[in-house]
Every structure is written in C-alpha cells, then in structure tokens.
Design a protein around this motif. Sequence first.
Motif, short mmCIF file in Angstrom:
data_model
loop_
_atom_site.label_atom_id
_atom_site.label_comp_id
_atom_site.label_asym_id
_atom_site.label_seq_id
_atom_site.Cartn_x
_atom_site.Cartn_y
_atom_site.Cartn_z
N GLN A 135 -4.66 6.55 9.98
CA GLN A 135 -4.58 5.62 11.09
C GLN A 135 -5.87 5.69 11.89
OE1 GLN A 135 -4.26 6.04 14.65
NE2 GLN A 135 -3.40 4.05 15.19
N HIS B 58 5.30 2.08 6.47
CA HIS B 58 4.69 3.10 5.63
C HIS B 58 5.72 3.70 4.67
CE1 HIS B 58 0.84 2.94 7.60
NE2 HIS B 58 1.40 3.11 8.78
N ASN C 277 -1.06 11.43 4.15
CA ASN C 277 -0.09 10.39 3.78
C ASN C 277 -0.69 9.00 3.95
OD1 ASN C 277 2.85 9.78 3.13
ND2 ASN C 277 2.51 8.56 4.98
N PHE C 278 -1.29 8.74 5.10
CA PHE C 278 -2.04 7.51 5.35
C PHE C 278 -2.98 7.80 6.52
CE2 PHE C 278 1.36 7.20 8.39
CZ PHE C 278 0.81 6.57 9.49
N ASP D 14 0.82 -1.22 0.00
CA ASP D 14 0.00 0.00 0.00
C ASP D 14 0.85 1.27 0.00
OD1 ASP D 14 -2.31 -1.51 0.01
OD2 ASP D 14 -2.45 -1.54 2.19
N THR D 15 1.94 1.25 0.75
CA THR D 15 2.82 2.41 0.83
C THR D 15 4.26 1.96 0.54
OG1 THR D 15 2.98 2.08 3.23
CG2 THR D 15 1.39 3.72 2.43
#
Length: 403
Positions: free
Chosen positions: A330, A376, A327-328, A302-303
């Motif tokens: 959580q 990540h 960025n992602f 994913d990253t």
Amino acid sequence: MFVRSLLAMSLSCILAGTAFAASTAEQPLKPQVISADAVEDPINPLAVEPPNTPTNTTETLVTPQEQRDLKQASDTLQNLTQSEDQNADIGTAPAKSATAPLQVSWDLNSLNTADWYENIGKGQFPVYARAHVMLNNEHASPGAIDGTSGKNTLKAIASFQQMNGLKPTGELTKETWDALVAKQTRPAFVEYTITADDLKGPYAPSIPSDYALQAKMKGLYYTRVTEMLGEKFHMDEDFLKKLNPKASFSKVGEKIIVTNVRNDLPEDIHLIVAHKGAKQLYLFNNKNQMVGSFPATIGSTDTPSPTGTYKVTGVARNPWYSYSPSNFIQGNNLKPLSLPPGPNAPVGNIWIGLSKKSFGIHGTPSPSTISKTASHGCIRLTNWDANDLGRKVRSGVTVRFLE
C-alpha cells in the motif's frame, strides 16, 4: 509474538462461547499500543491460530452431509443466477417507458406510502427507497440504502423471491411488492432525534489514505455525524442528506428522517456461500433453505479470493489491522504496520476469520462501493451487514467460495 499473545485473549473468549456483538453505532474504542515491528501475520487482525484450526492453504475437510448440503446450495444458487432477469427495469438495462410521478417528494409520508406501479424504470424514487428497507428487514440486503435501482437492488429482490417461493427474476413485480408489504409490521421510515451521544463521537478530523499515517492514530473513527448515522441506519450518506436537506446534524434534539431497519439475522446459520460471479454472500440454514443474502466485494484480479471450502474460526470486534507488504504493498509502505480499530479501518469494525490463513469476512470504510469495487481477496461487506452476520455466525460454520 506479542501481537498474538495480546489478541489471543479476545479470540479465546469467542471460542469459549462469548459473543462479540457489534452494535450498529460504533462504540468508543480503547486500543492498546502495539509495536509495529511485532506484526507477523498479513491482513488477519486476529493474528492467532485457534487450537486445531488448519493453517495451510488446502481445503477444509467437510463431512459427507456437508458435501451434500453444499451441492444442494450450489444448485439453488445456479438456478437463481440463471433465473435473474438482467434486463429487468430494476437492473442496468435501459428503462421502459416509465410512469413515475412527475414530481417526487421525499417527506416521511411519501416514503411510507410509496406504492408499486407499472414500468417504474431506472432511477431514484421513493418506491425503491421503501423497497430497500423492506428487503433489508427480510434479510435480503440491498447494501447502502439509497432509493436507487441497480444491481444490488436486483440481487436483493432475487434473494427475497428465492427465500419466499417466488420466481427469482430480480424484477420488482406486483406479486413481489405485495409479498414484501405483507411481511412488514412497522413503517419503513421514521423520525429520529439526534442525541448528545451522537454528537459526542469520538470522531476523527479525517482519515489519511496512507497506512503509515493511519497507524499513528488513536482510532480510525467516523469523521462526521452523517457518516455515523448513515451506517447506523444502513443508509448511503448522500441519501441521508437528501432526505434531510435542512438538517444541520449538529444539534441535540434535531429531528431527521431515517430508515427503520433491523439488525437480527436468523439464529441458524449453517452454511455460507460466497458467489464470486454474483458478488453476493448467501446464507443457508440446516434445512438448506436460504435465510439471508448480502452484496459483497470478493477478491480482485490482482489478489483473487480463494477457491474451495473453509470454516469460520472466530469473530473479532473492533480488531487491529495487521498490514504486511509481503501480502500487498500500500503506497510506499514497505514495513509491517499495525492499524488501530475503528469503522474506517481497512476491514471496518469486525473480522470473521476463516480457516484459510489471512482470509476472512469483514466490514469496510466505504459501504456504498460494496460489490462495485475489488478487495484484497477477502469477502467485504458493509459494516452493518458484517456486524449482523458476526452476531449470529459460529465457529465451525462452512464457507464455500463459488465461481
């Protein structure tokens, strides 16, 4: 901009040549309160761009000599990975007919006198525990020392073999064992006395998984003495308890068995190669000789981690962690957050910044999962390996991501 101004002082010290040496045991933290809405940069705890540092996503310019060095290092690693015997007993294949002792003793004498024998096989044995410490002390890190065979052990053995002119199969041969033993000047395991400082902490009752709750804490400290001691001695926490089944880990003066490990990489780190396929970080000196290796978690599906060549821009000890949902995401956290420092922070207790914005080499709150899980996009090491590297790496060192 407040975050950038506040943390710029730390980075300016690095760029001026001041070393941010991180000890193996976590020091008391004195985090400053930072407004969460001031966080601007996803992931990067330094949250600053040093002068003359590229901030775009293109590869960093390297000199022709650096290009030649990278080519030679890549060829070395290609030969190493092709030579590794993935069916070695030390790896993941079914063991041969093992001749391990029927009864395994984990006392100090048994650990320090453990010797190589034919067809050791898979499992957890004192011979692997002693090998782990010896490999660690020769800069071929097996990750969290647990006395168990596995991929991290195989890669550490192959790295040691490469660095010492042996065929890098990853198998713990008699020749490799004898070479390891010949380089040791001290016992692999020693008796350690728990001190008042060990018990003092600071410790956190627990670390919530939610970043929003972590952001409200004073520090992302260790949560127990065994966790701190495990990291101090590069040990898997469960293995530490296994070696000391009667210890309470709560009394000053209590004696326990721990590893006798080093924390001193060679000074001359000229090139770092992050090998995505091997899940390993390799270090080379200016003679293009491999001088160290660490198991690493490098990106995820994913990253993914970046491709290409970059430069080290600085080192920050006990950094604040800047979370950004751009960025992602959580949990349910859709707003930027600033998480306090500590060994249980998302990036552990050290950050080695790269010239690709928001990417770096850092520690982890879960050392026993290194090279076994995803990250990540960054390069994640155990806290002690990241600290070891952070003490010796300098700004401008080339970092190459290799597939």
